[in-house]
Design an enzyme around this catalytic site. Structure first.
Site, PDB file in Angstrom:
ATOM      1  CG  ASP A 158      -0.402  -0.294   2.419  1.00  5.41           C
ATOM      2  OD1 ASP A 158       0.718  -0.950   2.840  1.00  5.41           O
ATOM      3  OD2 ASP A 158      -0.883  -1.074   3.329  1.00  5.41           O
ATOM      4  CG  ASN A 213      -8.796  -1.258  11.920  1.00  9.58           C
ATOM      5  OD1 ASN A 213      -7.961  -1.861  11.755  1.00  9.58           O
ATOM      6  ND2 ASN A 213      -9.509  -0.358  11.622  1.00  9.58           N
ATOM      7  CG  HIS A 237      -6.028  -2.158   8.778  1.00 14.45           C
ATOM      8  ND1 HIS A 237      -5.986  -0.330   8.710  1.00 14.45           N
ATOM      9  CD2 HIS A 237      -4.440  -2.321   9.647  1.00 14.45           C
ATOM     10  CE1 HIS A 237      -4.786   0.005   9.093  1.00 14.45           C
ATOM     11  NE2 HIS A 237      -3.872  -1.780   9.361  1.00 14.45           N
ATOM     12  CD  GLU A 261      -8.392   0.797   7.902  1.00 16.34           C
ATOM     13  OE1 GLU A 261      -8.320  -0.220   9.034  1.00 16.34           O
ATOM     14  OE2 GLU A 261      -8.049   2.114   7.625  1.00 16.34           O
TER      15      GLU A 261
HETATM   16  C1  F6R Z   1       2.001  -1.663   5.838  1.00 17.15           C
HETATM   17  C2  F6R Z   1       0.207  -2.327   6.042  1.00 17.15           C
HETATM   18  C3  F6R Z   1      -0.939  -2.270   7.868  1.00 17.15           C
HETATM   19  C4  F6R Z   1      -0.189  -2.509   8.839  1.00 17.15           C
HETATM   20  C5  F6R Z   1      -1.090  -2.941  10.344  1.00 17.15           C
HETATM   21  C6  F6R Z   1       0.233  -3.374  10.940  1.00 17.15           C
HETATM   22  O1  F6R Z   1       1.611  -1.808   4.536  1.00 17.15           O
HETATM   23  O2  F6R Z   1      -0.653  -2.776   5.232  1.00 17.15           O
HETATM   24  O3  F6R Z   1      -1.406  -3.439   7.133  1.00 17.15           O
HETATM   25  O4  F6R Z   1       1.164  -3.671   8.776  1.00 17.15           O
HETATM   26  O5  F6R Z   1      -1.614  -1.254   9.956  1.00 17.15           O
HETATM   27  O6  F6R Z   1       1.000  -2.016  11.084  1.00 17.15           O
HETATM   28  P1  F6R Z   1       2.471  -2.207  12.497  1.00 17.15           P
HETATM   29  O7  F6R Z   1       3.138  -2.576  11.831  1.00 17.15           O
HETATM   30  O8  F6R Z   1       2.947  -0.666  12.161  1.00 17.15           O
HETATM   31  O9  F6R Z   1       1.087  -1.869  13.842  1.00 17.15           O
END
Ligand code: F6R
Length: 241
Positions: free
Chosen positions: A67, A135, A137, A142
């Site tokens: 992303d 959450n 995701h 989301e």
């Molecule tokens: C990152 C992504 C997100 C993260 C998730 C956890 O490329 O796609 O899904 O993997 O938000 O983020 P952290 O590791 O910062 O807790």
């Protein structure tokens, strides 16, 4: 999905790095699906060390990130392209031309379609690395009651994601409200998925993904239907299982 619990985040990173090493040894031109965020950083540090020691070779590997924020230039310090360069690509022997991060600039819908086509052209993702949001995701898919979105698409970030990611910006108001993200189909089409989760803050999302029903309200729950997905957790992230 299989669930593996390790003592701490260092051991999670070690296990993840060993999976990368084994998969790359078996297929040097592996197509990697990569993630940003805090969770994979220790894994990337291990991959850098293994590469420096000649134990893992990225020279033929290709990568596609999950992303990117809409509207951020690749050189912006909070962009995911910048993150990947600084945290991994600048320190390993991957050809930068073979690294891909979706573009959140210009006609983002067109970029999204082109991204899916490029992954297909590359033969699909062999090894997809994921984190998990508080959450539930995965990527920036989301929770959304309507449906699992299949293709790479433009997503509106939830207030909880904006808040969680504000640490990377000067202030919360600077966090873009939209992102471009590989869809659930792109993730599910990967031949192997490893999801890393560390820390107490991820325990509820991990519990819901592992023990709850498959539901678009908890996107990571879809991984129960993946034929080759492993969750690598530290004890804190596994504490509600
Ligand atoms: C990152 C992504 C997100 C993260 C998730 C956890 O490329 O796609 O899904 O993997 O938000 O983020 P952290 O590791 O910062 O807790």
């Amino acid at each position: 999905m299989q669930v593996y619990v390790y003592r701490n985040e260092e051991q999670v990173a070690q296990a993840a790095a060993m999976i990368f090493a084994a998969e790359l040894a078996a297929k040097p031109n592996l197509v990697l699906g990569l993630a940003t965020g805090t969770t994979p950083i220790p894994t990337y540090q291990r991959l850098i060390a293994l590469n420096r020691d000649g134990l893992i070779d990225f020279s033929q590997a290709r990568s596609y990130n999950l992303d990117e924020y809409v509207g951020l230039e690749p050189g912006h310090p909070a962009s995911y392209r910048y993150f990947m360069n600084v945290k991994l690509f600048d320190h390993i022997n991957i050809d930068k031309a073979n690294t891909h991060v979706p573009s959140g600039l210009g006609d983002v819908k067109k970029n999204a379609d082109a991204y899916d086509a490029a992954i297909e052209e590359a033969g699909g993702i062999d090894l997809q690395l994921l984190g998990i949001g508080h959450n539930g995701h995965i990527g920036f898919n989301e929770p959304n009651p309507r449906a699992f979105i299949y293709k790479t698409n433009v997503v509106t970030l939830t207030p909880s994601t904006i808040q969680a990611n504000a640490r990377l910006f000067d202030k919360e108001a600077d966090v873009p409200r939209q992102a471009i993200s590989l869809g659930i189909g792109g993730i599910m089409n990967a031949r192997r998925v490893i999801l890393l989760a560390t820390g107490r803050g991820k325990a509820q999302a991990v519990r819901d993904a592992v023990k709850g029903d498959i539901t678009p309200l908890l996107p990571a729950s879809i991984l129960k239907a993946h034929r080759n997905a492993q969750f690598l957790l530290d004890e804190e992230a596994a504490s509600l299982l």
